[in-house]
Design a protein around this motif. Structure first.
Motif, PDB file in Angstrom:
ATOM      1  N   LEU A  11       0.842  -1.207   0.000  1.00 25.24           N
ATOM      2  CA  LEU A  11       0.000   0.000   0.000  1.00 25.24           C
ATOM      3  C   LEU A  11       0.874   1.253   0.000  1.00 25.24           C
ATOM      4  CD1 LEU A  11      -2.475  -1.041   2.871  1.00 25.24           C
ATOM      5  CD2 LEU A  11      -2.671  -1.545   0.418  1.00 25.24           C
ATOM      6  N   VAL A  81       1.124  -3.508   6.768  1.00 24.30           N
ATOM      7  CA  VAL A  81       0.164  -3.652   7.868  1.00 24.30           C
ATOM      8  C   VAL A  81      -0.502  -5.023   7.779  1.00 24.30           C
ATOM      9  CG1 VAL A  81      -0.303  -1.192   8.022  1.00 24.30           C
ATOM     10  CG2 VAL A  81      -1.745  -2.627   6.551  1.00 24.30           C
ATOM     11  N   GLY A  83      -3.827  -7.566   9.935  1.00 30.09           N
ATOM     12  CA  GLY A  83      -4.836  -7.692  10.992  1.00 30.09           C
ATOM     13  C   GLY A  83      -4.344  -8.683  12.038  1.00 30.09           C
ATOM     14  N   ASP A 160     -11.703  -9.530   7.471  1.00 27.64           N
ATOM     15  CA  ASP A 160     -12.169  -8.562   8.471  1.00 27.64           C
ATOM     16  C   ASP A 160     -13.388  -9.114   9.206  1.00 27.64           C
ATOM     17  OD1 ASP A 160     -12.437  -6.264   9.952  1.00 27.64           O
ATOM     18  OD2 ASP A 160     -13.585  -5.203   8.411  1.00 27.64           O
ATOM     19  N   ILE A 180      -2.726 -11.622   9.906  1.00 28.93           N
ATOM     20  CA  ILE A 180      -3.219 -12.063   8.610  1.00 28.93           C
ATOM     21  C   ILE A 180      -3.068 -10.947   7.578  1.00 28.93           C
ATOM     22  CG2 ILE A 180      -5.640 -11.400   9.113  1.00 28.93           C
ATOM     23  CD1 ILE A 180      -6.315 -14.173   7.680  1.00 28.93           C
ATOM     24  N   GLU A 181      -2.641 -11.326   6.388  1.00 32.42           N
ATOM     25  CA  GLU A 181      -2.453 -10.345   5.310  1.00 32.42           C
ATOM     26  C   GLU A 181      -2.494 -11.030   3.953  1.00 32.42           C
ATOM     27  OE1 GLU A 181       0.412 -11.181   3.844  1.00 32.42           O
ATOM     28  OE2 GLU A 181       2.153 -10.785   5.111  1.00 32.42           O
ATOM     29  N   GLU A 183       0.189 -10.770   1.135  1.00 33.13           N
ATOM     30  CA  GLU A 183       1.347 -10.743   0.230  1.00 33.13           C
ATOM     31  C   GLU A 183       2.493 -11.671   0.633  1.00 33.13           C
ATOM     32  OE1 GLU A 183       0.210  -7.737   1.574  1.00 33.13           O
ATOM     33  OE2 GLU A 183      -1.086  -7.312  -0.142  1.00 33.13           O
ATOM     34  N   ARG A 203       5.193  -6.828   9.819  1.00 28.61           N
ATOM     35  CA  ARG A 203       3.863  -6.203   9.708  1.00 28.61           C
ATOM     36  C   ARG A 203       3.503  -5.451  10.974  1.00 28.61           C
ATOM     37  NH1 ARG A 203       1.141  -6.491   4.643  1.00 28.61           N
ATOM     38  NH2 ARG A 203       2.070  -8.202   3.528  1.00 28.61           N
ATOM     39  N   ASP A 207      -5.387  -3.344  12.565  1.00 29.60           N
ATOM     40  CA  ASP A 207      -6.751  -3.653  13.029  1.00 29.60           C
ATOM     41  C   ASP A 207      -6.780  -5.072  13.565  1.00 29.60           C
ATOM     42  OD1 ASP A 207      -7.915  -5.628  11.020  1.00 29.60           O
ATOM     43  OD2 ASP A 207      -7.075  -4.081   9.722  1.00 29.60           O
ATOM     44  N   ALA A 209      -8.866  -7.587  12.501  1.00 24.47           N
ATOM     45  CA  ALA A 209      -9.479  -8.551  11.573  1.00 24.47           C
ATOM     46  C   ALA A 209     -10.756  -9.145  12.179  1.00 24.47           C
ATOM     47  CB  ALA A 209      -8.476  -9.653  11.227  1.00 24.47           C
ATOM     48  N   LYS A 213     -12.299  -3.144  11.130  1.00 19.73           N
ATOM     49  CA  LYS A 213     -11.193  -2.594  10.325  1.00 19.73           C
ATOM     50  C   LYS A 213     -11.459  -1.155   9.889  1.00 19.73           C
ATOM     51  CE  LYS A 213      -8.306  -3.846   6.320  1.00 19.73           C
ATOM     52  NZ  LYS A 213      -8.281  -2.542   5.699  1.00 19.73           N
ATOM     53  N   ASP A 217      -8.950   1.784  10.628  1.00 22.27           N
ATOM     54  CA  ASP A 217      -8.322   2.513   9.516  1.00 22.27           C
ATOM     55  C   ASP A 217      -8.619   4.002   9.663  1.00 22.27           C
ATOM     56  OD1 ASP A 217      -7.558   0.075   8.590  1.00 22.27           O
ATOM     57  OD2 ASP A 217      -8.809   0.066   6.797  1.00 22.27           O
TER      58      ASP A 217
END
Ligand SMILES: Nc1nc2c([nH]c(=O)n2[C@H]2C[C@H](O)[C@@H](COP(=O)(O)OP(=O)(O)OP(=O)(O)O)O2)c(=O)[nH]1
Length: 380
Positions: A11, A81, A83, A160, A180-181, A183, A203, A207, A209, A213, A217
Protein backbone atom coordinates in the motif's frame (compact mmCIF):
# COMPACT_ATOMS: atom_id res chain seq x y z
CA UNK A 1 22.77 -2.86 -10.49
CA UNK A 2 23.14 -4.53 -7.11
CA UNK A 3 21.89 -3.58 -3.67
CA UNK A 4 22.04 -4.85 -0.11
CA UNK A 5 18.35 -5.23 0.63
CA UNK A 6 15.10 -4.93 -1.31
CA UNK A 7 12.08 -3.68 0.65
CA UNK A 8 8.65 -4.28 -0.85
CA UNK A 9 5.33 -2.82 0.24
CA UNK A 10 1.73 -3.29 -0.89
CA UNK A 11 0.00 0.00 0.00
CA UNK A 12 1.07 3.61 -0.51
CA UNK A 13 0.89 4.25 3.22
CA UNK A 14 3.40 1.43 3.74
CA UNK A 15 5.64 2.70 0.93
CA UNK A 16 5.64 6.20 2.45
CA UNK A 17 6.64 4.87 5.86
CA UNK A 18 9.74 3.18 4.41
CA UNK A 19 10.46 6.06 2.04
CA UNK A 20 10.81 8.41 5.02
CA UNK A 21 13.80 6.35 6.14
CA UNK A 22 15.64 6.64 2.80
CA UNK A 23 18.61 8.97 2.42
CA UNK A 24 19.09 10.47 -1.03
CA UNK A 25 16.36 8.47 -2.79
CA UNK A 26 16.72 8.06 -6.56
CA UNK A 27 14.29 6.62 -9.03
CA UNK A 28 15.25 3.47 -10.91
CA UNK A 29 12.90 2.33 -13.68
CA UNK A 30 12.81 -1.33 -14.59
CA UNK A 31 12.43 -1.76 -18.37
CA UNK A 32 9.07 -3.49 -17.83
CA UNK A 33 7.69 -0.34 -16.19
CA UNK A 34 8.21 -0.96 -12.47
CA UNK A 35 9.31 2.10 -10.53
CA UNK A 36 11.83 1.40 -7.79
CA UNK A 37 13.63 3.89 -5.56
CA UNK A 38 17.16 3.34 -4.36
CA UNK A 39 18.79 4.94 -1.33
CA UNK A 40 20.44 4.30 1.99
CA UNK A 41 18.94 3.60 5.39
CA UNK A 42 20.79 6.43 7.11
CA UNK A 43 24.09 8.06 6.10
CA UNK A 44 26.08 4.94 7.04
CA UNK A 45 23.23 2.55 6.54
CA UNK A 46 22.89 -0.22 4.01
CA UNK A 47 21.82 0.31 0.40
CA UNK A 48 18.16 -0.45 -0.20
CA UNK A 49 15.74 -0.59 -3.07
CA UNK A 50 12.11 0.18 -2.33
CA UNK A 51 9.20 -1.02 -4.44
CA UNK A 52 5.39 -0.99 -4.43
CA UNK A 53 3.75 -4.24 -5.48
CA UNK A 54 0.07 -3.59 -4.78
CA UNK A 55 -2.27 -5.93 -2.93
CA UNK A 56 -2.14 -9.71 -3.24
CA UNK A 57 0.27 -12.63 -3.34
CA UNK A 58 0.43 -12.82 -7.14
CA UNK A 59 1.80 -9.34 -7.88
CA UNK A 60 3.98 -9.64 -4.78
CA UNK A 61 5.57 -12.82 -6.15
CA UNK A 62 6.12 -11.49 -9.66
CA UNK A 63 7.57 -8.18 -8.53
CA UNK A 64 9.70 -9.81 -5.85
CA UNK A 65 11.18 -12.04 -8.55
CA UNK A 66 11.73 -8.95 -10.73
CA UNK A 67 13.48 -7.08 -7.92
CA UNK A 68 15.66 -10.06 -7.02
CA UNK A 69 16.78 -10.46 -10.64
CA UNK A 70 17.36 -6.75 -11.12
CA UNK A 71 19.19 -6.00 -7.87
CA UNK A 72 20.67 -9.30 -6.59
CA UNK A 73 19.97 -8.39 -2.93
CA UNK A 74 21.22 -10.22 0.14
CA UNK A 75 17.65 -10.31 1.46
CA UNK A 76 14.11 -9.13 0.70
CA UNK A 77 11.96 -7.53 3.40
CA UNK A 78 8.22 -7.09 3.08
CA UNK A 79 6.94 -4.22 5.20
CA UNK A 80 3.30 -3.36 5.77
CA UNK A 81 0.16 -3.65 7.87
CA UNK A 82 -1.87 -6.67 8.89
CA UNK A 83 -4.84 -7.69 10.99
CA UNK A 84 -4.23 -9.30 14.39
CA UNK A 85 -5.58 -12.80 15.00
CA UNK A 86 -4.98 -13.03 18.76
CA UNK A 87 -6.37 -10.79 21.50
CA UNK A 88 -2.92 -10.23 23.10
CA UNK A 89 -1.69 -8.47 20.00
CA UNK A 90 -2.43 -4.77 20.17
CA UNK A 91 -2.94 -2.15 17.48
CA UNK A 92 0.48 -0.71 16.63
CA UNK A 93 2.38 -3.86 17.64
CA UNK A 94 4.73 -5.37 15.10
CA UNK A 95 4.76 -9.01 13.99
CA UNK A 96 7.82 -10.57 12.35
CA UNK A 97 6.95 -13.78 10.54
CA UNK A 98 8.74 -16.83 11.95
CA UNK A 99 6.93 -18.61 9.14
CA UNK A 100 4.37 -17.77 6.49
CA UNK A 101 1.27 -19.87 5.82
CA UNK A 102 -0.42 -19.76 2.42
CA UNK A 103 -3.75 -20.53 4.03
CA UNK A 104 -5.89 -20.79 0.92
CA UNK A 105 -4.36 -24.09 -0.23
CA UNK A 106 -6.98 -26.84 0.02
CA UNK A 107 -9.11 -29.43 -1.67
CA UNK A 108 -12.89 -29.30 -1.75
CA UNK A 109 -14.42 -32.74 -1.20
CA UNK A 110 -17.95 -34.09 -0.65
CA UNK A 111 -17.47 -34.02 3.09
CA UNK A 112 -16.02 -30.52 3.13
CA UNK A 113 -12.89 -28.51 2.58
CA UNK A 114 -9.53 -30.05 3.50
CA UNK A 115 -6.42 -27.98 4.14
CA UNK A 116 -3.39 -28.42 1.89
CA UNK A 117 -0.93 -26.32 3.86
CA UNK A 118 2.07 -24.63 2.36
CA UNK A 119 4.53 -22.82 4.61
CA UNK A 120 7.91 -21.09 4.42
CA UNK A 121 10.16 -20.56 7.42
CA UNK A 122 12.33 -17.49 7.97
CA UNK A 123 16.04 -18.18 7.34
CA UNK A 124 17.87 -19.25 10.48
CA UNK A 125 20.22 -16.25 10.62
CA UNK A 126 17.52 -13.67 9.84
CA UNK A 127 15.34 -15.24 12.54
CA UNK A 128 18.17 -15.07 15.06
CA UNK A 129 18.89 -11.43 14.24
CA UNK A 130 15.22 -10.44 14.36
CA UNK A 131 14.76 -12.05 17.76
CA UNK A 132 17.92 -10.44 19.08
CA UNK A 133 16.64 -7.06 17.91
CA UNK A 134 13.31 -7.75 19.62
CA UNK A 135 15.08 -8.61 22.89
CA UNK A 136 17.54 -5.72 22.76
CA UNK A 137 14.95 -3.16 21.72
CA UNK A 138 17.70 -1.40 19.75
CA UNK A 139 15.34 -0.48 16.92
CA UNK A 140 13.37 2.29 18.68
CA UNK A 141 13.58 4.33 21.87
CA UNK A 142 11.19 3.64 24.76
CA UNK A 143 8.23 3.61 24.85
CA UNK A 144 8.31 1.34 21.83
CA UNK A 145 5.67 -0.94 20.38
CA UNK A 146 5.76 -4.61 21.25
CA UNK A 147 7.24 -6.91 18.61
CA UNK A 148 6.06 -10.51 18.28
CA UNK A 149 7.85 -13.30 16.45
CA UNK A 150 5.40 -15.87 15.12
CA UNK A 151 3.53 -17.22 12.09
CA UNK A 152 1.68 -14.96 9.66
CA UNK A 153 -1.16 -16.24 7.47
CA UNK A 154 -1.37 -14.91 3.92
CA UNK A 155 -4.43 -15.40 1.73
CA UNK A 156 -6.24 -13.90 -1.21
CA UNK A 157 -8.89 -11.86 0.62
CA UNK A 158 -8.95 -8.96 3.04
CA UNK A 159 -9.99 -10.69 6.25
CA UNK A 160 -12.17 -8.56 8.47
CA UNK A 161 -14.34 -10.93 10.47
CA UNK A 162 -13.99 -13.25 13.44
CA UNK A 163 -16.96 -15.39 12.52
CA UNK A 164 -16.91 -15.81 8.72
CA UNK A 165 -16.16 -19.23 7.21
CA UNK A 166 -12.71 -17.98 6.18
CA UNK A 167 -11.97 -16.73 9.69
CA UNK A 168 -13.01 -20.06 11.21
CA UNK A 169 -10.88 -21.89 8.60
CA UNK A 170 -7.79 -19.97 9.61
CA UNK A 171 -8.41 -20.43 13.32
CA UNK A 172 -9.00 -24.16 12.88
CA UNK A 173 -6.09 -24.99 10.53
CA UNK A 174 -3.55 -22.24 11.20
CA UNK A 175 -4.28 -21.76 14.84
CA UNK A 176 -0.93 -20.28 15.85
CA UNK A 177 -0.97 -17.51 13.18
CA UNK A 178 -0.58 -14.15 14.91
CA UNK A 179 -1.56 -11.91 11.99
CA UNK A 180 -3.22 -12.06 8.61
CA UNK A 181 -2.45 -10.34 5.31
CA UNK A 182 -2.24 -10.88 1.55
CA UNK A 183 1.35 -10.74 0.23
CA UNK A 184 3.75 -12.74 2.41
CA UNK A 185 3.17 -16.05 0.63
CA UNK A 186 4.00 -14.59 -2.78
CA UNK A 187 7.24 -13.03 -1.59
CA UNK A 188 8.22 -16.14 0.38
CA UNK A 189 7.70 -18.24 -2.74
CA UNK A 190 9.92 -15.90 -4.78
CA UNK A 191 12.68 -16.18 -2.17
CA UNK A 192 12.37 -19.95 -2.07
CA UNK A 193 12.73 -20.15 -5.85
CA UNK A 194 15.87 -17.99 -5.71
CA UNK A 195 18.06 -20.45 -3.85
CA UNK A 196 16.32 -19.78 -0.55
CA UNK A 197 17.14 -16.07 -0.54
CA UNK A 198 16.30 -14.76 2.97
CA UNK A 199 12.83 -13.18 3.13
CA UNK A 200 11.61 -11.33 6.21
CA UNK A 201 7.97 -10.25 6.58
CA UNK A 202 7.41 -7.41 9.03
CA UNK A 203 3.86 -6.20 9.71
CA UNK A 204 2.45 -3.48 11.89
CA UNK A 205 -0.96 -4.33 13.33
CA UNK A 206 -3.53 -1.84 12.08
CA UNK A 207 -6.75 -3.65 13.03
CA UNK A 208 -8.03 -6.81 14.65
CA UNK A 209 -9.48 -8.55 11.57
CA UNK A 210 -12.78 -8.78 13.44
CA UNK A 211 -15.18 -6.46 11.66
CA UNK A 212 -13.70 -3.27 13.11
CA UNK A 213 -11.19 -2.59 10.32
CA UNK A 214 -12.98 0.45 8.93
CA UNK A 215 -13.00 2.08 12.37
CA UNK A 216 -9.30 1.30 12.99
CA UNK A 217 -8.32 2.51 9.52
CA UNK A 218 -10.29 5.72 10.17
CA UNK A 219 -8.33 6.23 13.38
CA UNK A 220 -5.11 6.33 11.33
CA UNK A 221 -3.82 2.97 12.51
CA UNK A 222 -2.55 1.98 9.04
CA UNK A 223 -0.16 4.90 9.02
CA UNK A 224 1.01 4.36 12.61
CA UNK A 225 1.38 0.60 12.18
CA UNK A 226 3.32 1.10 8.91
CA UNK A 227 5.71 3.50 10.64
CA UNK A 228 6.39 0.97 13.40
CA UNK A 229 6.99 -1.84 10.89
CA UNK A 230 9.27 0.41 8.82
CA UNK A 231 11.33 1.38 11.88
CA UNK A 232 11.87 -2.24 12.85
CA UNK A 233 12.62 -3.18 9.22
CA UNK A 234 15.23 -0.42 8.85
CA UNK A 235 17.11 -1.58 11.94
CA UNK A 236 16.89 -5.21 10.92
CA UNK A 237 18.06 -4.48 7.36
CA UNK A 238 21.17 -2.75 8.68
CA UNK A 239 21.84 -5.60 11.11
CA UNK A 240 21.31 -8.19 8.39
CA UNK A 241 23.79 -6.52 6.08
CA UNK A 242 26.31 -6.02 8.88
CA UNK A 243 26.12 -9.58 10.15
CA UNK A 244 25.32 -11.65 7.07
CA UNK A 245 26.57 -9.46 4.25
CA UNK A 246 30.22 -10.38 4.56
CA UNK A 247 29.66 -14.10 4.78
CA UNK A 248 27.19 -14.07 1.87
CA UNK A 249 29.48 -11.91 -0.25
CA UNK A 250 32.44 -14.19 0.47
CA UNK A 251 30.38 -17.20 -0.58
CA UNK A 252 29.35 -15.40 -3.76
CA UNK A 253 32.93 -14.40 -4.51
CA UNK A 254 34.07 -17.98 -4.06
CA UNK A 255 31.34 -19.04 -6.47
CA UNK A 256 30.09 -15.99 -8.35
CA UNK A 257 27.55 -18.10 -10.20
CA UNK A 258 25.49 -19.06 -7.19
CA UNK A 259 22.54 -16.85 -6.42
CA UNK A 260 20.11 -15.65 -8.96
CA UNK A 261 19.84 -17.52 -12.17
CA UNK A 262 23.43 -17.11 -13.26
CA UNK A 263 24.91 -19.59 -15.62
CA UNK A 264 28.48 -20.63 -16.32
CA UNK A 265 29.97 -21.02 -19.73
CA UNK A 266 32.28 -23.94 -20.36
CA UNK A 267 35.04 -23.52 -22.83
CA UNK A 268 37.83 -26.04 -23.35
CA UNK A 269 40.06 -25.35 -26.30
CA UNK A 270 43.49 -26.02 -27.69
CA UNK A 271 44.92 -29.09 -25.99
CA UNK A 272 42.31 -29.15 -23.28
CA UNK A 273 40.54 -32.46 -22.91
CA UNK A 274 38.29 -31.79 -19.91
CA UNK A 275 36.13 -28.78 -19.05
CA UNK A 276 34.80 -28.16 -15.53
CA UNK A 277 31.04 -27.72 -15.39
CA UNK A 278 29.08 -25.54 -12.98
CA UNK A 279 25.34 -25.12 -12.92
CA UNK A 280 23.65 -24.55 -16.22
CA UNK A 281 25.73 -24.70 -19.39
CA UNK A 282 25.24 -21.94 -21.91
CA UNK A 283 27.11 -21.26 -25.13
CA UNK A 284 29.34 -23.79 -26.81
CA UNK A 285 31.36 -26.45 -25.09
CA UNK A 286 34.41 -26.98 -27.28
CA UNK A 287 36.61 -29.95 -26.48
CA UNK A 288 39.59 -31.59 -28.10
CA UNK A 289 42.79 -30.28 -29.59
CA UNK A 290 43.30 -29.63 -33.23
CA UNK A 291 39.69 -28.63 -33.91
CA UNK A 292 39.83 -25.19 -35.44
CA UNK A 293 37.21 -22.55 -34.67
CA UNK A 294 35.67 -19.86 -36.83
CA UNK A 295 34.40 -16.29 -36.39
CA UNK A 296 30.90 -17.62 -35.59
CA UNK A 297 32.25 -19.61 -32.59
CA UNK A 298 34.11 -16.58 -31.30
CA UNK A 299 31.04 -14.37 -31.81
CA UNK A 300 28.91 -16.81 -29.80
CA UNK A 301 31.42 -16.88 -26.96
CA UNK A 302 31.72 -13.11 -27.00
CA UNK A 303 27.95 -12.78 -26.68
CA UNK A 304 28.03 -15.03 -23.63
CA UNK A 305 30.98 -13.09 -22.25
CA UNK A 306 29.00 -9.86 -22.58
CA UNK A 307 26.25 -11.36 -20.44
CA UNK A 308 28.78 -12.32 -17.77
CA UNK A 309 30.26 -8.83 -17.94
CA UNK A 310 26.83 -7.25 -17.43
CA UNK A 311 26.11 -9.48 -14.47
CA UNK A 312 29.50 -8.77 -12.87
CA UNK A 313 28.75 -5.05 -13.23
CA UNK A 314 25.27 -5.44 -11.81
CA UNK A 315 26.58 -7.49 -8.88
CA UNK A 316 29.10 -4.77 -8.07
CA UNK A 317 32.10 -6.95 -8.95
CA UNK A 318 33.09 -4.67 -11.83
CA UNK A 319 33.17 -0.88 -11.45
CA UNK A 320 31.38 1.47 -13.86
CA UNK A 321 34.51 2.72 -15.66
CA UNK A 322 35.95 -0.75 -16.30
CA UNK A 323 32.56 -1.97 -17.45
CA UNK A 324 32.11 0.89 -19.92
CA UNK A 325 35.66 0.61 -21.27
CA UNK A 326 35.43 -3.19 -21.60
CA UNK A 327 32.07 -2.92 -23.40
CA UNK A 328 33.51 -0.40 -25.87
CA UNK A 329 36.52 -2.63 -26.58
CA UNK A 330 34.19 -5.55 -27.13
CA UNK A 331 32.30 -3.53 -29.76
CA UNK A 332 35.62 -3.09 -31.58
CA UNK A 333 36.35 -6.81 -31.32
CA UNK A 334 33.04 -7.69 -32.92
CA UNK A 335 33.83 -5.39 -35.84
CA UNK A 336 37.18 -7.13 -36.38
CA UNK A 337 36.02 -10.74 -36.44
CA UNK A 338 35.61 -10.83 -40.20
CA UNK A 339 39.14 -9.67 -41.00
CA UNK A 340 41.00 -12.96 -41.77
CA UNK A 341 44.44 -11.37 -42.40
CA UNK A 342 47.29 -11.95 -39.90
CA UNK A 343 47.30 -8.21 -39.15
CA UNK A 344 43.54 -8.34 -38.49
CA UNK A 345 43.93 -11.33 -36.13
CA UNK A 346 46.76 -9.50 -34.39
CA UNK A 347 44.59 -6.42 -33.77
CA UNK A 348 41.80 -8.65 -32.52
CA UNK A 349 44.10 -10.33 -30.00
CA UNK A 350 45.48 -7.02 -28.78
CA UNK A 351 41.95 -5.72 -28.16
CA UNK A 352 40.95 -8.88 -26.32
CA UNK A 353 44.03 -8.61 -24.14
CA UNK A 354 43.06 -5.02 -23.34
CA UNK A 355 39.67 -6.27 -22.20
CA UNK A 356 41.39 -8.95 -20.11
CA UNK A 357 43.40 -6.19 -18.43
CA UNK A 358 40.20 -4.27 -17.66
CA UNK A 359 38.42 -7.22 -16.06
CA UNK A 360 41.52 -8.79 -14.50
CA UNK A 361 40.22 -8.29 -10.94
CA UNK A 362 37.40 -10.69 -11.62
CA UNK A 363 38.90 -14.16 -11.88
CA UNK A 364 35.98 -15.76 -13.69
CA UNK A 365 35.85 -13.05 -16.37
CA UNK A 366 39.62 -13.22 -16.92
CA UNK A 367 39.48 -17.02 -17.25
CA UNK A 368 36.64 -16.76 -19.70
CA UNK A 369 38.50 -14.23 -21.76
CA UNK A 370 41.68 -16.32 -21.77
CA UNK A 371 39.63 -19.12 -23.29
CA UNK A 372 38.26 -16.78 -25.97
CA UNK A 373 41.78 -15.58 -26.75
CA UNK A 374 42.92 -19.15 -27.36
CA UNK A 375 39.82 -19.68 -29.50
CA UNK A 376 40.91 -16.70 -31.65
CA UNK A 377 44.42 -18.14 -31.89
CA UNK A 378 42.88 -21.40 -33.17
CA UNK A 379 40.70 -19.62 -35.71
CA UNK A 380 41.02 -21.06 -39.22
N1 LIG B 1 -4.83 -4.44 8.89
C1 LIG B 1 -5.21 -5.42 8.12
N2 LIG B 1 -4.54 -5.59 7.04
C2 LIG B 1 -4.90 -6.60 6.30
C3 LIG B 1 -5.96 -7.46 6.59
N3 LIG B 1 -6.09 -8.33 5.64
C4 LIG B 1 -5.14 -8.00 4.75
O1 LIG B 1 -5.00 -8.58 3.74
N4 LIG B 1 -4.39 -6.93 5.19
C5 LIG B 1 -3.24 -6.24 4.62
C6 LIG B 1 -2.75 -6.85 3.40
C7 LIG B 1 -3.28 -5.99 2.28
O2 LIG B 1 -2.19 -5.49 1.54
C8 LIG B 1 -3.92 -4.79 2.92
C9 LIG B 1 -5.36 -4.68 2.69
O3 LIG B 1 -5.81 -3.56 3.40
P1 LIG B 1 -6.76 -2.48 2.73
O4 LIG B 1 -7.09 -1.47 3.78
O5 LIG B 1 -6.19 -2.01 1.48
O6 LIG B 1 -8.02 -3.38 2.47
P2 LIG B 1 -9.37 -3.01 1.78
O7 LIG B 1 -9.33 -3.66 0.44
O8 LIG B 1 -10.47 -3.40 2.68
O9 LIG B 1 -9.29 -1.46 1.69
P3 LIG B 1 -10.14 -0.47 0.82
O10 LIG B 1 -9.30 -0.21 -0.38
O11 LIG B 1 -11.44 -1.18 0.53
O12 LIG B 1 -10.27 0.69 1.73
O13 LIG B 1 -3.66 -4.94 4.28
C10 LIG B 1 -6.68 -7.27 7.76
O14 LIG B 1 -7.58 -7.98 8.10
N5 LIG B 1 -6.25 -6.22 8.50
Amino acid sequence: MSTDVVILTALNVEYEAVHEKLDDPRVHWHPAGTRFETGRLGPDGCRVVLGLVGKGNHPAAVLAERAITEFSPLAVLFVGVAGALWPGIELGDVVVASQVYAYHGGTSEDDGMKARPKAWEISHQAGQLAQHLIRSGGWAPEPRPKVHFGPIAAGEVVQDSRISGQARWVREHYNDALAIEMEAAGVAQAGHLNRALPIVVIRGISDRADGTKVRSDGANWQSRASAHAAAFAAALANDLVKECGDSQRQTRERNPHMGTGTSFTNLATGNARVGAQYGQVIGNVTMGGGVSSGPADVAAELATFRDLLKRAHRDGRLDDDSYTAASEELDTVTGRLDDPTPAGRGRLLVTLKKVRGLVGDSADLATQLAAIISLVKDMS
